[in-house]
Write an enzyme that holds these catalytic residues in place. Structure first.
Site, short mmCIF file in Angstrom:
data_model
loop_
_atom_site.label_atom_id
_atom_site.label_comp_id
_atom_site.label_asym_id
_atom_site.label_seq_id
_atom_site.Cartn_x
_atom_site.Cartn_y
_atom_site.Cartn_z
N LEU A 245 1.47 16.41 -58.55
CA LEU A 245 0.87 15.09 -58.35
C LEU A 245 -0.27 15.19 -57.35
O LEU A 245 -0.20 15.93 -56.37
CB LEU A 245 1.91 14.10 -57.82
CG LEU A 245 3.04 13.67 -58.75
CD1 LEU A 245 3.95 12.70 -58.03
CD2 LEU A 245 2.49 13.04 -60.00
N LYS A 246 -1.33 14.43 -57.58
CA LYS A 246 -2.42 14.32 -56.61
C LYS A 246 -2.22 13.02 -55.84
O LYS A 246 -2.48 11.94 -56.33
CB LYS A 246 -3.77 14.31 -57.32
CG LYS A 246 -4.95 14.09 -56.39
CD LYS A 246 -5.15 15.28 -55.46
CE LYS A 246 -6.38 15.09 -54.58
NZ LYS A 246 -6.14 14.11 -53.49
#
Length: 1200
Positions: A245-246
């Site tokens: 995930l960013k």
């Protein structure tokens, strides 16, 4: 076939040994996995652990070192050392050369002066000075000898022990001590240490990286090419794709209290104070009453092992991103060993083990190790890229991944539903096995044990808003002394008369002149020297290292250097250098180095460095067994979501344009962004409607006063919340806003209206595409206008070209009137005058005879196109360019040569002008930071076309050294001038004399090489004819837009088998000849006109879910045999009953209950109604004609 590992699935009591940088992974007795049948079990985790024991540790642990890199041996370049006596190669046998460190401290409590305790302040005598000998400064100290130091001695300030005192006597003693210490430091720094520090043969330097993040590698391939390569590598078993995930925050790095806290390009500010506060608070939450002890141990561990950790810092107090986080937090993204040669980054399994040992937050990770899973991943993203949120994305990836490892923090709980994106990268094919073993051996940490922590970050910042210094101090005081013993990195020495922490720029030049004391220093000097010689856009900012103040003396200086890269072009250019020099160390993001300049003899260095002078080979950089080719090891792709981009790129980043240039320019801006992203037509329509409303709303509320981008969500969120309430379609567009839009409300929403049905069965009616800001070249009509403009440099022959085009307009084979506006003859605002002319003559061809070098001008031209129904065509001089400028030095030399030969130029830029060189350098630098490819791509994306005007012959000799040298000298002088004076003319300022000399030399060199500069140019007549031909193609609609190499893949709605429509028509003709009912039905229908495309829908994301669609990813572009069994038709519908075959032995199953190919629908009937034909047949309302034997056709499986 995936393994999903939940937090509660693993139990164990074993932990990591904290005394070593390496981890020995131990199998656990109790473990549960929810997995698919092909779960991989590995026997020995030591096969992939790259760390070797450094010191300490438990005697029962055995540390296994990975095989060394296969790199060839390297020796130091002799040019590194100035004198013959210093030319021997220096190895990295010593991790760092310690000159003087404080090894003993007083236990007497002393007051703190805002930043550091008095006992922390110490002054060492110069090197070579014997015990008892008076030093430059000596205040209440006695030397402490360290046997490992140079000369066999090491002098470190040791505060005297004054016994136990109390009351006024204690205060007076402390006051006297403080005054004496401050006076000593003041005298030391007043000696102008750096200025008086002379570099000679006995001058050495030690450089240590204190903190760094992963190197920034720019993929030379397009995003689609990267995807294809990733899938290929995974399919062949060469690699695994890792996805994380960013989180929407900023980079924060921590190397312990002594090592320092760092933001991306700075330290000692509110960003790092917030980071330290949140990290300290995490320890308190995770460890409870043990927190202080663990904080101190963690600091000591990082310092002893010379390590740093990198984190994404997510907080509401440092400005708005896509969504204000519900909680302030960090998530660990990298762990780096810095003490032995090139930085070594932990693999993701090692990061998870490290974090679980220290109870630090980890990210959500997915691994894709098969062709099926990796193709399903990319398909899942494409299906969700325009409406994905944290819940829907994580759910889809959990279903298609081979292994899913949830983060220790939940994005939905701490950040919210708005997800910035995903980061996919290539990792070793062993990663799956490594991750499985780590998850077995290192269970999830226990739940937080201390939740009652007040005040929080937001409360502290709110209570200290008047003064940033006070805000920083309040944050650090709340962290506590166990984690942040002093504030020296933020405030230095406030009580002493010591200069600011900023050091003189000459630190870098003196550093480069010194002899390197070890291999790390040699490699860092090599990097800095290369960047300075190549004049890469980067700064090397140096500061006094106040942590080493106790070691400072006139021949022993300590600094911190920040390598601040100003432009992404620097990374690209550096990568290019690495291809020619493979031994170069990478250029890292977030790059902080400690520098120590000192005096020592060669014998002393040799004595303390046993491997001095031997060949050195970089250590265990990568595993030979698991290494990937360079071009593959750095494959990475960032995949962002529209729900995030509409907030940050379209709303926040568009504020400046909206308030400064108005709604029309703002509309041009956001339409161009959506075009670049390849946003679907449906979403473009929805977004345009919403953004137009936003523009009116915010302009009405704020007038001409621009809303601050750092708090834009204060206005945007309430607006988006109200907008989302109006319809389900709006809710899906916004994603999530406010408390009233719940996740459940938009997970299974079907877009309303006709658009949704067209997306599902798009064969029967064409979509309408949103009008772009500038019409495509093949859509140019004679009733529309045309703007021809020139992103160039003086001397590029634009005025001469315009003159030729005016005199021979018939060459364009266009009957529209053509006229020119010469910039040198227009008074006032030129581009406003162009806009006025466009309104007066909307159907004409206008030649904008003025250099148009920047994006601000390009936006104005885009706006003219949109408001006056015109197309725009940029004409640029053809040039190879470079990694940082679209024009080569060859082209610049020709432009300058042309200008110094001009006579009576209308703009007075000719041979009589005293500063021709300066003016052309000014234009040249307006393009700085863009490679030729970027320059051309951006123009194509904005205007849909690009005409290159031939300039230089392809077969020409190299640029003469004298010309190259004079140009490079001018570029260097220009940068010196602009760094000091900005836009001030060269006839003013500090460098007047230098400019006069250079301008004179420039003309001399150009005239001396006149024959060469004339011979390399293509004939002007040839260039004019080429431009005319290209413009002719554009006006006729025959121009083919070049690829700009941006992402071309779009959102996925459904999977289908595309069937050649000609085969379907042939089939219907054959059936009609045999079946009268079919013939009668078809006679009344114009099937040739109605049926333009044909496909068999296999799965639709609205009806069957994202995963169902994504699972077809491995079969995309492959042929599928299809049997046609029957024809169904009624008075309103017609379809073929079909049965898809197999691909490579795998049956292609259709998710629809009745696999079919829709042939025809009556007016007003949606294509999806064809699903009801079998039921209508049973009810006697439809006819079925069986085809026996079945008719076989072949289609291709595709996403739509």
């Amino acid at each position: 076939m995936s393994v999903f590992v939940s937090h509660s699935a693993i139990t164990s009591t074993r932990t990591l040994c904290s005394s070593s940088r390496s981890f020995s992974f131990v199998r656990f007795l109790s473990i549960q996995f929810v997995h698919r049948p092909r779960f991989i079990i590995a026997s020995n985790i030591s096969d992939f652990m790259p760390r070797n024991q450094k010191r300490g540790g438990h005697p029962d642990q055995r540390w296994i070192q990975k095989p060394s890199s296969s790199k060839t041996d390297e020796t130091f370049d002799a040019a590194e050392v100035k004198s013959a006596a210093s030319t021997e190669a220096i190895t990295n046998g010593v991790n760092r050369l310690a000159i003087a460190e404080n090894s003993a401290r007083s236990s007497v409590p002393v007051p703190q002066f805002g930043s550091i305790t008095v006992n922390d302040v110490a002054v060492a005598p110069p090197h070579g000075q014997s015990n008892g000998q008076s030093s430059d400064v000596s205040v209440g100290c006695s030397p402490v000898i360290n046997a490992n130091s140079l000369h066999g001695k090491k002098y470190v300030y040791q505060p005297k022990y004054y016994g136990t005192v109390s009351g006024d006597a204690a205060k007076e003693t402390t006051r006297q001590e403080t005054a004496a210490q401050n006076a000593a430091l003041s005298r030391l720094f007043k000696k102008d240490l750096l200025e008086n520090f002379n570099v000679d043969n006995s001058t050495y330097s030690t450089a240590k990286i204190r903190a760094t993040f992963y190197p920034k590698f720019e993929n030379e391939k397009s995003d689609q090419e990267v995807r294809i390569r990733m899938i290929e590598m995974v399919s062949k078993g060469l690699a695994t794709v890792e996805v994380s995930l960013k989180h929407s925050g900023s980079l924060f790095m921590y190397a312990g209290h002594e090592g320092g806290a760092y933001a991306k390009n700075s330290f000692g500010n509110v960003y790092t104070a917030v980071g330290v506060f949140i990290l300290g608070r995490i320890f308190r939450k995770a460890w409870g009453t043990e927190a202080s002890k663990k904080q101190a141990e963690f600091n000591e561990f990082l310092e002893r092992e010379h390590m740093s950790i990198s984190m994404e810092l997510v907080t509401a107090v440092l400005g708005d991103h896509g969504q204000r986080p519900r909680e302030d937090y960090v998530v660990v993204t990298a762990v780096t060993e810095l003490g032995n040669g090139k930085p070594k980054f932990y693999s993701t399994p090692e990061i998870i083990a490290f974090c679980r040992k220290w109870r630090l937050p980890t990210n959500h990770i997915w691994l894709f190790s098969t062709r099926h899973s990796v193709t399903s991943f990319f398909a899942s993203y494409d299906a969700l890229c325009e409406e994905g949120t944290a819940t829907s994305v994580c759910k889809a990836l959990d279903e298609v991944a081979d292994i899913s490892v949830p983060g220790s923090i939940d994005h939905i709980k701490v950040q919210g539903e708005i997800l910035e994106g995903l980061v996919a990268r290539i990792v070793s094919h062993e990663s799956t096995k490594q991750m499985e073993l780590v998850l077995q051996d290192y269970p999830s940490p226990i739940e937080e044990v201390d939740q009652d922590l007040v005040p929080g970050l937001r409360e502290i910042c709110a209570a200290n808003r008047s003064d940033e210094k006070q805000q920083i101090k309040a944050l650090l005081e709340n962290v506590g002394k166990s984690f942040c013993p002093n504030y020296v990195d933020w405030f230095g020495f406030e009580a002493a008369d010591i200069p600011p922490r900023n050091a003189d720029k000459s630190v870098v030049s003196k550093f480069l002149q010194t002899n390197p004391s070890d291999h790390t220093t040699f490699k860092l000097k090599e990097m800095v020297r290369l960047m300075k010689e190549k004049r890469f856009p980067a700064a090397f900012k140096c500061y006094y290292n106040f942590h080493k103040i106790n070691s400072m003396s006139s021949d022993n200086l300590h600094y911190k250097m920040v390598i601040h890269v100003h432009s992404d072009s620097t990374f690209r250019r550096y990568q290019k250098e690495m291809r020619f020099k493979p031994d170069l160390w990478p250029l890292y993001r977030g790059f902080f180095v400690e520098i120590n300049l000192f005096k020592a003899s060669k014998e002393e260095i040799s004595k303390n460095t046993p491997d001095f002078g031997k060949n050195y080979k970089d250590g265990d950089e990568t595993s030979t067994k698991n290494s990937l080719a360079d071009e593959d090891a750095n494959l990475m792709i960032k995949l962002k979501f529209l729900t995030y981009k509409l907030r940050t790129f379209l709303i926040r980043n568009g504020l400046s344009i909206l308030f400064k240039e108005g709604p029309a320019a703002y509309k041009t801006y956001y339409l161009r962004q959506m075009k670049i992203w390849n946003t679907s037509p449906g979403k473009q329509r929805q977004l345009s409607k919403m953004l137009d409303e936003w523009a009116v709303y915010i302009r009405r509320k704020y007038g001409n006063k621009q809303l601050s981008s750092s708090i834009y969500l204060s206005e945007a969120e309430p607006f988006l919340e109200q907008y989302a309430k109006r319809s389900e379609e709006n809710q899906a567009l916004i994603g999530c806003a406010g408390d009233l839009v719940r996740t459940e409300d938009f997970l299974a929403i079907v877009d309303g209206g006709r658009d949704a049905e067209e997306e599902e069965e798009g064969d029967l009616e064409s979509e309408k595409v949103l009008e772009a800001s500038s019409p495509k070249p093949d859509a140019v009509h004679k009733k529309e206008g045309l703007i021809i403009f020139f992103p160039g440099i003086p001397g590029c022959a634009k005025s001469a070209l315009c003159k030729e085009m005016l005199s021979g307009s018939e060459g364009l084979e266009d009957d529209r009137p053509i006229h020119s506006l010469m910039g040198d003859l227009i008074k006032g605002k030129y581009w406003q005058r162009v806009a006025d002319e466009r309104r007066k003559k909307p159907n004409s061809i206008l030649l904008a005879d003025k250099n148009a070098p920047n994006e601000e001008v390009w936006r104005q031209i885009e706006n003219m196109c949109r408001t006056t129904k015109a197309s725009a065509v940029p004409i640029v001089p053809d040039s190879e360019g470079s990694e940082s400028n679209p024009f080569s030095l060859d082209a610049l030399a020709v432009f300058m040569y042309r200008v110094v030969n001009r006579i009576n130029h209308p703009g007075n830029l000719d041979k009589s002008s005293p500063n021709v060189g300066y003016v052309l350098l000014m234009f040249y630098h307006l393009y700085d930071g863009k490679s030729r490819r970027e320059f051309e791509s951006e123009l194509i994306e904005r205007f849909g076309s690009l005409v290159k005007m031939p300039l230089l012959k392809s077969e020409r000799g190299p640029l003469p050294d004298s010309v190259k040298t004079i140009l490079e000298e001018g570029i260097n002088l220009y940068r010196l001038h602009t760094n000091r004076h900005g836009r001030l003319e060269s006839t003013k300022g500090t460098y007047i004399r230098e400019w006069v000399t250079w301008e004179k030399q420039l003309r001399e060199v150009l005239f001396q090489n006149a024959e060469y500069l004339t011979s390399i140019q293509v004939p002007f007549e040839f260039a004019v004819n080429h431009v005319k031909e290209e413009l002719k193609k554009i006006t006729k609609g025959e121009y083919e837009t070049p690829s700009s190499e941006k992402r071309k893949f779009g959102t996925i709605v459904f999977a289908a088998i595309d069937v050649p429509v000609a085969d379907v028509h042939n089939l219907l003709s054959n059936i009609a000849e045999k079946e009268a009912k079919v013939k009668a039905f078809l006679e009344k229908k114009d099937m040739e006109e109605k049926l333009k495309k044909a496909h068999i829908t296999l799965a639709h994301k609205r009806s069957h879910g994202v995963t169902a669609v994504a699972n077809y990813g491995q079969f995309v572009n492959q042929k599928v045999p299809v049997d046609v069994n029957a024809v169904f038709f009624s008075d309103k519908l017609a379809a073929l009953e079909v049965n898809p075959g197999s691909i490579d032995g795998q049956k292609i199953n259709c998710k629809n209950e009745w696999p079919h190919l829709t042939l025809w629908t009556a007016e007003g009937i949606q294509p999806k109604e064809a699903n009801n034909l079998p039921q209508l047949f049973l009810e006697g309302k439809a006819t079925r004609v069986e085809i026996n034997p079945p008719f076989s056709i072949v289609g291709v499986l595709q996403f739509h």
